[in-house]
Scaffold this active site. Structure first.
Site, PDB file in Angstrom:
ATOM      1  N   THR A   1      37.065  39.701  39.405  1.00 31.33           N
ATOM      2  CA  THR A   1      36.335  40.639  39.532  1.00 31.33           C
ATOM      3  C   THR A   1      36.109  41.405  40.748  1.00 31.33           C
ATOM      4  OG1 THR A   1      34.188  39.581  39.596  1.00 31.33           O
ATOM      5  CG2 THR A   1      35.195  40.130  37.560  1.00 31.33           C
ATOM      6  N   CYS A   2      36.518  40.532  41.740  1.00 28.80           N
ATOM      7  CA  CYS A   2      36.423  41.073  43.280  1.00 28.80           C
ATOM      8  C   CYS A   2      37.402  42.350  43.609  1.00 28.80           C
ATOM      9  CB  CYS A   2      36.140  40.179  44.430  1.00 28.80           C
ATOM     10  SG  CYS A   2      34.703  39.324  44.271  1.00 28.80           S
ATOM     11  N   ALA A   3      38.532  41.441  43.170  1.00 25.81           N
ATOM     12  CA  ALA A   3      39.817  42.325  43.296  1.00 25.81           C
ATOM     13  C   ALA A   3      40.105  43.302  42.188  1.00 25.81           C
ATOM     14  CB  ALA A   3      41.113  41.234  43.671  1.00 25.81           C
TER      15      ALA A   3
END
Length: 313
Positions: free
Chosen positions: A279-281
């Site tokens: 979810t960060c990338a």
């Protein structure tokens, strides 16, 4: 940062609407409560500040205020003569407002004055006892305005002060109220296949490679899975997938910092490795070489439904 931050703000906005006790009404069309204890506890201020904090950090806004209330809060004149009284949270007020709407004859007006005249006067309509049938729509609009806005004026002021505590955000909203309308009211439409695909980009291997051929097999199956979702033939939704990939259930008010993407991995022999996401990338990783729609649906559904997320541990 990244996905955890997006998911945090998504869940925070749900909590602001449902557990703080400052909103009431139907989901997606709420009003501020008349709660003096909450006012003394500065809960309206806290809610306004949390909403401003979410928007400023790329999270969602509340998207739940009744549109007429929002217009009044922004200093606009709402068209309340046609207000749908069925959305009012108090059944007694709802019934009385409906009674005003149904007043069509001189006999109806006389009965209304006798039964509800004092109550209507307390709503700031002192001329009810000398009113005519032609004035009923205006009387109705005054009653609605009193109930949804004027009665809770102190709560509204504290709420907007909370938003202004974060960079004078409410002043910006008030001066650009039409632009912010989708942020504060429920104008949201469910994601469709085309709108969901428009959010994404694909990270393919170079053309002519074995990896590329297998990736295209997987994407063909992916397209069929998206068709299942579009046709509501599965419990999966496009919002489920977007949460899994990004932590957000819709494109944030300020947009994503970059496009979410689909990438690929090679399935190891003898190993059943499920699709996964960062979810960060904002990347969903799918296995290469999936040629069966049902196989991809099953492993994708398991990944999404069995993922933990916040508040699930």
């Amino acid at each position: 940062m990244g996905g955890p931050q997006r998911e945090f703000f998504r869940l925070l906005m749900i909590e602001v609407q449902t557990t703080m006790g400052i909103f009431e009404g139907k989901a997606g069309q709420v009003f501020l409560t008349y709660d003096q204890a909450a006012l003394d506890g500065h809960k309206y201020f806290q809610a306004g500040r949390l909403i401003a904090w979410s928007v400023a950090h790329g999270g969602p806004c509340i998207k739940a205020l009744d549109p007429s209330l929002y217009q009044l809060m922004c200093g606009q004149e709402a068209q309340l003569e046609q207000f749908d009284c069925s959305v009012l949270p108090d059944p007694d007020v709802q019934s009385r407002a409906k009674r005003i709407l149904q007043c069509k004859t001189a006999e109806d007006l006389s009965a209304l004055q006798q039964d509800l005249g004092d109550w209507i006067s307390e709503c700031g309509v002192p001329g009810i006892f000398s009113a005519t049938i032609g004035e009923i729509p205006k009387i109705y609009s005054y009653v609605v305005k009193h109930y949804i806005f004027l009665r809770t004026a102190k709560m509204v002021n504290q709420f907007t002060e909370g938003m202004n505590a974060f960079g004078n955000l409410w002043d910006l909203v008030r001066n650009n109220w039409i632009a912010f309308l989708p942020c504060f009211t429920n104008m949201r439409t469910p994601l469709t296949k085309s709108s969901f695909k428009a959010i994404l980009k694909y990270e393919y291997s170079p053309r002519g490679t074995n990896h590329r051929e297998k990736e295209e097999d997987t994407i063909y199956s992916w397209e069929l899975v998206l068709n299942l979702i579009e046709d509501k033939l599965t419990e999966l939704t496009f919002e489920d997938l977007l949460i899994f990939i990004t932590g957000a259930d819709e494109v944030p008010t300020l947009g994503f910092p970059n496009k979410p993407s689909i990438d690929f991995y090679t399935q190891e022999a003898g190993v059943r490795r499920l699709p996964y996401a960062s979810t960060c990338a904002m990347t969903l990783f799918l296995p290469r070489g999936i040629t069966e729609e049902q196989e991809l649906h099953n492993i994708l559904n398991q990944s999404v439904k069995d993922s933990l997320g916040f508040l699930k541990v």
